[in-house]
Design a protein around this motif. Structure first.
Motif, PDB file in Angstrom:
ATOM      1  N   PRO A 110      53.827  66.782  46.151  1.00 48.19           N
ATOM      2  CA  PRO A 110      52.466  67.328  46.184  1.00 48.19           C
ATOM      3  C   PRO A 110      52.066  67.741  47.599  1.00 48.19           C
ATOM      4  O   PRO A 110      52.388  67.032  48.566  1.00 48.19           O
ATOM      5  CB  PRO A 110      51.601  66.168  45.699  1.00 48.19           C
ATOM      6  CG  PRO A 110      52.521  65.317  44.891  1.00 48.19           C
ATOM      7  CD  PRO A 110      53.851  65.432  45.594  1.00 48.19           C
ATOM      8  N   ALA A 111      51.387  68.873  47.707  1.00 45.02           N
ATOM      9  CA  ALA A 111      50.970  69.403  49.010  1.00 45.02           C
ATOM     10  C   ALA A 111      49.545  69.931  48.945  1.00 45.02           C
ATOM     11  O   ALA A 111      49.134  70.538  47.952  1.00 45.02           O
ATOM     12  CB  ALA A 111      51.907  70.521  49.440  1.00 45.02           C
ATOM     13  N   ALA A 112      48.813  69.688  50.026  1.00 46.54           N
ATOM     14  CA  ALA A 112      47.479  70.255  50.223  1.00 46.54           C
ATOM     15  C   ALA A 112      47.498  70.992  51.554  1.00 46.54           C
ATOM     16  O   ALA A 112      48.322  70.700  52.424  1.00 46.54           O
ATOM     17  CB  ALA A 112      46.420  69.154  50.236  1.00 46.54           C
ATOM     18  N   ILE A 113      46.574  71.943  51.704  1.00 52.53           N
ATOM     19  CA  ILE A 113      46.530  72.747  52.927  1.00 52.53           C
ATOM     20  C   ILE A 113      45.097  72.882  53.407  1.00 52.53           C
ATOM     21  O   ILE A 113      44.185  73.174  52.621  1.00 52.53           O
ATOM     22  CB  ILE A 113      47.121  74.153  52.702  1.00 52.53           C
ATOM     23  CG1 ILE A 113      48.546  74.055  52.177  1.00 52.53           C
ATOM     24  CG2 ILE A 113      47.078  74.965  53.994  1.00 52.53           C
ATOM     25  CD1 ILE A 113      49.149  75.385  51.784  1.00 52.53           C
ATOM     26  N   SER A 114      44.917  72.673  54.710  1.00 51.85           N
ATOM     27  CA  SER A 114      43.640  72.881  55.385  1.00 51.85           C
ATOM     28  C   SER A 114      43.909  73.585  56.707  1.00 51.85           C
ATOM     29  O   SER A 114      45.041  73.582  57.189  1.00 51.85           O
ATOM     30  CB  SER A 114      42.946  71.545  55.687  1.00 51.85           C
ATOM     31  OG  SER A 114      42.659  70.836  54.519  1.00 51.85           O
ATOM     32  N   GLY A 115      42.865  74.123  57.293  1.00 52.80           N
ATOM     33  CA  GLY A 115      43.021  74.712  58.616  1.00 52.80           C
ATOM     34  C   GLY A 115      41.691  75.072  59.224  1.00 52.80           C
ATOM     35  O   GLY A 115      40.705  75.317  58.522  1.00 52.80           O
ATOM     36  N   ILE A 116      41.676  75.096  60.544  1.00 58.59           N
ATOM     37  CA  ILE A 116      40.486  75.449  61.309  1.00 58.59           C
ATOM     38  C   ILE A 116      40.904  76.405  62.412  1.00 58.59           C
ATOM     39  O   ILE A 116      42.000  76.273  62.976  1.00 58.59           O
ATOM     40  CB  ILE A 116      39.792  74.189  61.882  1.00 58.59           C
ATOM     41  CG1 ILE A 116      38.515  74.552  62.642  1.00 58.59           C
ATOM     42  CG2 ILE A 116      40.742  73.358  62.730  1.00 58.59           C
ATOM     43  CD1 ILE A 116      37.671  73.347  63.031  1.00 58.59           C
ATOM     44  N   SER A 117      40.041  77.361  62.693  1.00 63.56           N
ATOM     45  CA  SER A 117      40.337  78.322  63.753  1.00 63.56           C
ATOM     46  C   SER A 117      39.048  78.761  64.432  1.00 63.56           C
ATOM     47  O   SER A 117      37.968  78.668  63.851  1.00 63.56           O
ATOM     48  CB  SER A 117      41.055  79.555  63.187  1.00 63.56           C
ATOM     49  OG  SER A 117      40.184  80.311  62.383  1.00 63.56           O
ATOM     50  N   ASN A 151      35.112  79.599  62.806  1.00 66.24           N
ATOM     51  CA  ASN A 151      34.170  79.390  63.911  1.00 66.24           C
ATOM     52  C   ASN A 151      34.208  77.961  64.461  1.00 66.24           C
ATOM     53  O   ASN A 151      33.185  77.298  64.589  1.00 66.24           O
ATOM     54  CB  ASN A 151      32.741  79.752  63.480  1.00 66.24           C
ATOM     55  CG  ASN A 151      32.651  81.167  62.965  1.00 66.24           C
ATOM     56  OD1 ASN A 151      33.206  82.083  63.571  1.00 66.24           O
ATOM     57  ND2 ASN A 151      31.996  81.351  61.840  1.00 66.24           N
ATOM     58  N   ALA A 152      35.386  77.497  64.799  1.00 65.64           N
ATOM     59  CA  ALA A 152      35.558  76.120  65.274  1.00 65.64           C
ATOM     60  C   ALA A 152      34.662  75.802  66.466  1.00 65.64           C
ATOM     61  O   ALA A 152      34.154  74.681  66.577  1.00 65.64           O
ATOM     62  CB  ALA A 152      37.022  75.885  65.653  1.00 65.64           C
ATOM     63  N   MET A 153      34.450  76.759  67.323  1.00 65.90           N
ATOM     64  CA  MET A 153      33.668  76.508  68.538  1.00 65.90           C
ATOM     65  C   MET A 153      32.231  76.089  68.208  1.00 65.90           C
ATOM     66  O   MET A 153      31.584  75.439  69.006  1.00 65.90           O
ATOM     67  CB  MET A 153      33.659  77.751  69.435  1.00 65.90           C
ATOM     68  CG  MET A 153      35.050  78.257  69.786  1.00 65.90           C
ATOM     69  SD  MET A 153      36.164  77.002  70.430  1.00 65.90           S
ATOM     70  CE  MET A 153      35.692  77.023  72.125  1.00 65.90           C
TER      71      MET A 153
END
Length: 186
Positions: A110-117, A151-153
């Motif tokens: 099982p895999a999940a994906i997240s990310g921030i930029s 919009n991580a900043m």
């Protein structure tokens, strides 16, 4: 009953990367509902079939962590509309047979994906590319919910540390969903 084990793989090697901080926020969201570990793979060498058998020690260690995990949660940055090369290199190693008698580890996991930029895409494009790759490797991808944080900043405190605001409830929802997803696949 043994606790569910989640292994987080962060696609950035930078110690204070936004995605590492997001993984730590996910760890806090999981709390004591599961074991949660962030994989350290900075010492994994470039994939080279000349060095495949026996695999380098760093690769063996990463494989052991993946093998022991009930689920893999990827946290990927987006570099030029793609996930980083260090993440691709690790996945290349993990996709290879362990030995002539042991198959690769990722199939069915099982895999999940997240990310921030910092940009507007929130890593959505990189995540789509990552889904293509890990689906090809027959990982069991939880396609919804996925978390893309743009919009991580705008979500940093005065010291430059990630302080999720509007995205926090979505991370909590993804954490709960991933725990359920893993349990359904045990």
């Amino acid at each position: 009953m043994e606790k569910t084990k989640i292994l987080a793989i962060v696609g950035s090697l930078r110690k204070e990367s936004f995605n590492r901080q997001l993984a730590m926020a996910a760890q806090a969201a999981i709390g004591d509902k599961a074991e949660f570990e962030i994989l350290d793979f900075a010492d994994v060498p470039m994939m080279n079939q000349d060095n495949e058998f026996p695999a380098p020690i760093a690769v063996k260690k990463a494989r052991e962590k993946v093998k022991a995990a009930d689920g893999i949660w990827f946290f990927t940055p987006e570099y030029n509309h793609f996930f980083p090369g260090v993440l691709k290199n690790l996945i290349d190693w993990l996709s290879r047979p362990i030995s002539e008698s042991e198959p690769p580890l990722l199939a069915g996991k099982p895999a999940a994906i997240s990310g921030i930029s910092p940009g507007m895409s929130g890593t959505g494009i990189a995540q789509d590319h990552l889904v293509t790759l890990i689906s090809f490797l027959n990982m069991d991808v939880m396609n919804a919910p996925r978390l893309t944080v743009p919009n991580a900043m705008q979500q940093l405190d005065a010291q430059g540390k990630l302080q999720l605001t509007a995205s926090a409830p979505y991370l909590e929802k993804q954490a709960e969903s991933f725990l359920t997803f893993i349990q359904e696949h045990k």
